[in-house]
Design an enzyme around this catalytic site. Sequence first.
Site, PDB file in Angstrom:
ATOM      1  N   ARG A  96      43.552  30.443  31.571  1.00  0.00           N
ATOM      2  CA  ARG A  96      43.099  31.593  32.344  1.00  0.00           C
ATOM      3  C   ARG A  96      42.259  31.092  33.517  1.00  0.00           C
ATOM      4  NH1 ARG A  96      44.420  36.839  33.316  1.00  0.00           N
ATOM      5  NH2 ARG A  96      42.714  38.302  33.014  1.00  0.00           N
ATOM      6  N   THR A 370      53.565  40.242  36.311  1.00  0.00           N
ATOM      7  CA  THR A 370      53.215  39.081  35.501  1.00  0.00           C
ATOM      8  C   THR A 370      54.553  38.648  34.953  1.00  0.00           C
ATOM      9  OG1 THR A 370      50.979  39.807  34.944  1.00  0.00           O
ATOM     10  CG2 THR A 370      52.034  38.488  33.297  1.00  0.00           C
ATOM     11  N   THR A 388      50.494  34.590  35.153  1.00  0.00           N
ATOM     12  CA  THR A 388      50.410  35.654  36.149  1.00  0.00           C
ATOM     13  C   THR A 388      49.608  35.237  37.383  1.00  0.00           C
ATOM     14  OG1 THR A 388      49.782  37.991  36.423  1.00  0.00           O
ATOM     15  CG2 THR A 388      48.273  36.628  35.161  1.00  0.00           C
ATOM     16  N   ASP A 412      40.269  41.365  37.303  1.00  0.00           N
ATOM     17  CA  ASP A 412      40.244  41.706  35.879  1.00  0.00           C
ATOM     18  C   ASP A 412      38.824  41.702  35.304  1.00  0.00           C
ATOM     19  OD1 ASP A 412      42.918  42.154  35.720  1.00  0.00           O
ATOM     20  OD2 ASP A 412      43.418  40.409  34.517  1.00  0.00           O
ATOM     21  N   SER A 441      41.818  39.532  29.643  1.00  0.00           N
ATOM     22  CA  SER A 441      43.239  39.757  29.926  1.00  0.00           C
ATOM     23  C   SER A 441      43.858  40.639  28.845  1.00  0.00           C
ATOM     24  CB  SER A 441      43.940  38.394  29.927  1.00  0.00           C
ATOM     25  OG  SER A 441      45.342  38.539  29.987  1.00  0.00           O
ATOM     26  N   SER A 442      45.074  41.085  29.113  1.00  0.00           N
ATOM     27  CA  SER A 442      45.857  41.794  28.088  1.00  0.00           C
ATOM     28  C   SER A 442      47.062  40.971  27.646  1.00  0.00           C
ATOM     29  CB  SER A 442      46.386  43.117  28.650  1.00  0.00           C
ATOM     30  OG  SER A 442      45.327  43.928  29.052  1.00  0.00           O
ATOM     31  N   GLY A 462      52.971  43.424  32.188  1.00  0.00           N
ATOM     32  CA  GLY A 462      52.749  44.872  32.281  1.00  0.00           C
ATOM     33  C   GLY A 462      51.306  45.313  32.180  1.00  0.00           C
ATOM     34  N   GLY A 463      50.350  44.451  32.584  1.00  0.00           N
ATOM     35  CA  GLY A 463      48.942  44.858  32.546  1.00  0.00           C
ATOM     36  C   GLY A 463      48.578  45.315  31.144  1.00  0.00           C
TER      37      GLY A 463
HETATM   38  O1  DON Z   1      45.662  39.328  32.550  1.00  0.00           O
HETATM   39  C1  DON Z   1      46.062  40.458  32.585  1.00  0.00           C
HETATM   40  O2  DON Z   1      46.156  41.165  31.612  1.00  0.00           O
HETATM   41  C2  DON Z   1      46.539  41.014  33.895  1.00  0.00           C
HETATM   42  N1  DON Z   1      45.958  40.321  35.003  1.00  0.00           N
HETATM   43  C3  DON Z   1      47.997  40.905  33.899  1.00  0.00           C
HETATM   44  C4  DON Z   1      48.570  41.627  35.043  1.00  0.00           C
HETATM   45  C5  DON Z   1      49.897  42.047  34.679  1.00  0.00           C
HETATM   46  O3  DON Z   1      50.387  41.927  33.598  1.00  0.00           O
HETATM   47  C6  DON Z   1      50.654  42.668  35.647  1.00  0.00           C
HETATM   48  N2  DON Z   1      51.977  42.774  35.032  1.00  0.00           N
HETATM   49  N3  DON Z   1      52.989  42.932  34.918  1.00  0.00           N
END
Ligand code: DON
Length: 565
Positions: A96, A370, A388, A412, A441-442, A462-463
């Site tokens: 990360r 991502t 990502t 984030d 993060s997710s 997907g966040g």
């Molecule tokens: O680390 C995370 O959870 C976010 N920065 C990820 C962003 C993300 O997954 C966008 N996605 N498709």
Amino acid sequence: MKRRVLAIAVACATLGVAVGAISVPTRSRAGIVASQNEIASKVGADVIRDGGTAVDAMVAVGFALAVTHPTAGNIGGGGFLVYRPASGQPVAYDFRETAPAKASPTMWMPGGKYDPQVHHNSYLAVGVPGTVAGLHLAWKEQGKLPWRRLVEPAIALARDGFVVSDGLSRSLRNVQRQMAKYPASVAQFTKNGVPYEPGEILKQPDLAKTLERIAASGPAGFYEGETAALIEKEMLANGGIISREDLKNYKAVKRTPVKGTYRGYEIIAMPPPTSGGVTMIEALNILEGYDLKKMGANSADAVHVMAESMKRAYADRAKYLGDPDFNPKMPVDMLLSKAHADELRKTISLKHTAPASPEKFDWPHESDETTHISIVDGNLNAASMTYTLEQGYGVKIVVPGAGFLLNNEMGDFNAGPGITTAQGLIGTEPNLTAPGKRMLSSMAPTILAKDGQLFMVTGSPGGRTIINTTLETIVGVLDFGLNAQEAVDAPRFHHQWLPDEINYERHGFSPDTLRALAQRGHALKEGGAQGVAQVIIYNAEDKVLEGGTDRRVPDGAAIAVPARK
Ligand code: DON
């Protein structure tokens, strides 16, 4: 062929599958590489054909995606890799991004007022990249082939170019306006300002040179010397704060995966600083108390209890999780425990949704770009990686002379101390910005095993939806009997506590199901595609790997490893 399709249809009917279309997965005994880009998947499959491990292949795919899938593939971002060797202990690699030394909790509040532009869309939004260090650490510990062999395919793709797909052409066209103020980005991703058409060749010579330095010197080719100097120069000229010291000090971290069980299967997942593993296992623990199979895939009953479980797990996510090195008292064991899930399950009514608690938490902005890669080699070593740049093309800034995009992962972190608002800003302590800290993060790269043997590799971008998409692939396989491709194809939905609503994919759920959910008090919101999952299952009975790639987006592929030359 016809007979096989019929056999599958009969098998599915026997299992009572009621989800989406019946699909055939990619099958192989020699390994499968599933990623969001076919060129990169092939690069990985060739590495395994040449004797590489799943981690070798992951390293090569990681670098290749930085060239062929620039929206999320990267060397200027970060991510997480979970590895389960066929024998021995599973490990997790955390690469990360970190906050630079000059970062502070109030840096998103210039003049005392929160500024989302600074937080998400500025040179300050760039975290110290982790990808090169992370891939190298994983390779050093788990790889077999020479490092250079794994970076070389990406060098060739950047230097000689590759054919722009329809999907990439559209994506580059869409981002053109946001890149317009950065000349190096325009130079790299357009033909003198004219968008690339499908079928044209995209060459990235500066990126090829940077990759060459990485091939020759490992992480030093990125974190020191010319690449580091180019990053620092770009930062100094534009009010950024990442210094050469920050780059030199960056360290990828080996961590112990978090573990859980679901219906007798072992779940091996990524620990904090991502919330992905903990939150997903917590929701699965709650779900274990319900007979989802009996309720039926896509039924209102199943969607209801799944949404209620997600909601409770996401509430804990917001309250407790952040970088473990800065939050030594995070109650991870409690969150992962079956006892905690039992308590939460008691608060779920089968008849009605409980309103989200009035405590005002919300999440920092997270976008939906991502990428996830699932790989299993012929010896059943399994690797699951999500990495990502945060938003699509990160902060949209290509480092001049170095040819790679920078992330905007600092977005984030929480907005600032004490500024939790009803509008959705969050100022809670565990995820405030601090020097050297990793932002929450997710991402949820995950591997499942059964009776000591590999069973499944999964994950998604997907966040915040990542956690639920990954969970739904697991439930799809274990509760609803779907194969790898069907589990990817199945319609998805998402609940994240606040806002207190179920987001569901268009065309995914029947009007009567939605009505039955509304009757239980759920607010419902229709949305577009959720996530881009890549799933591999090991079918121990037939001794065959089965892969599924997500067809919600163009260009992905689950590639079977070719026979050795
Ligand atoms: O680390 C995370 O959870 C976010 N920065 C990820 C962003 C993300 O997954 C966008 N996605 N498709």
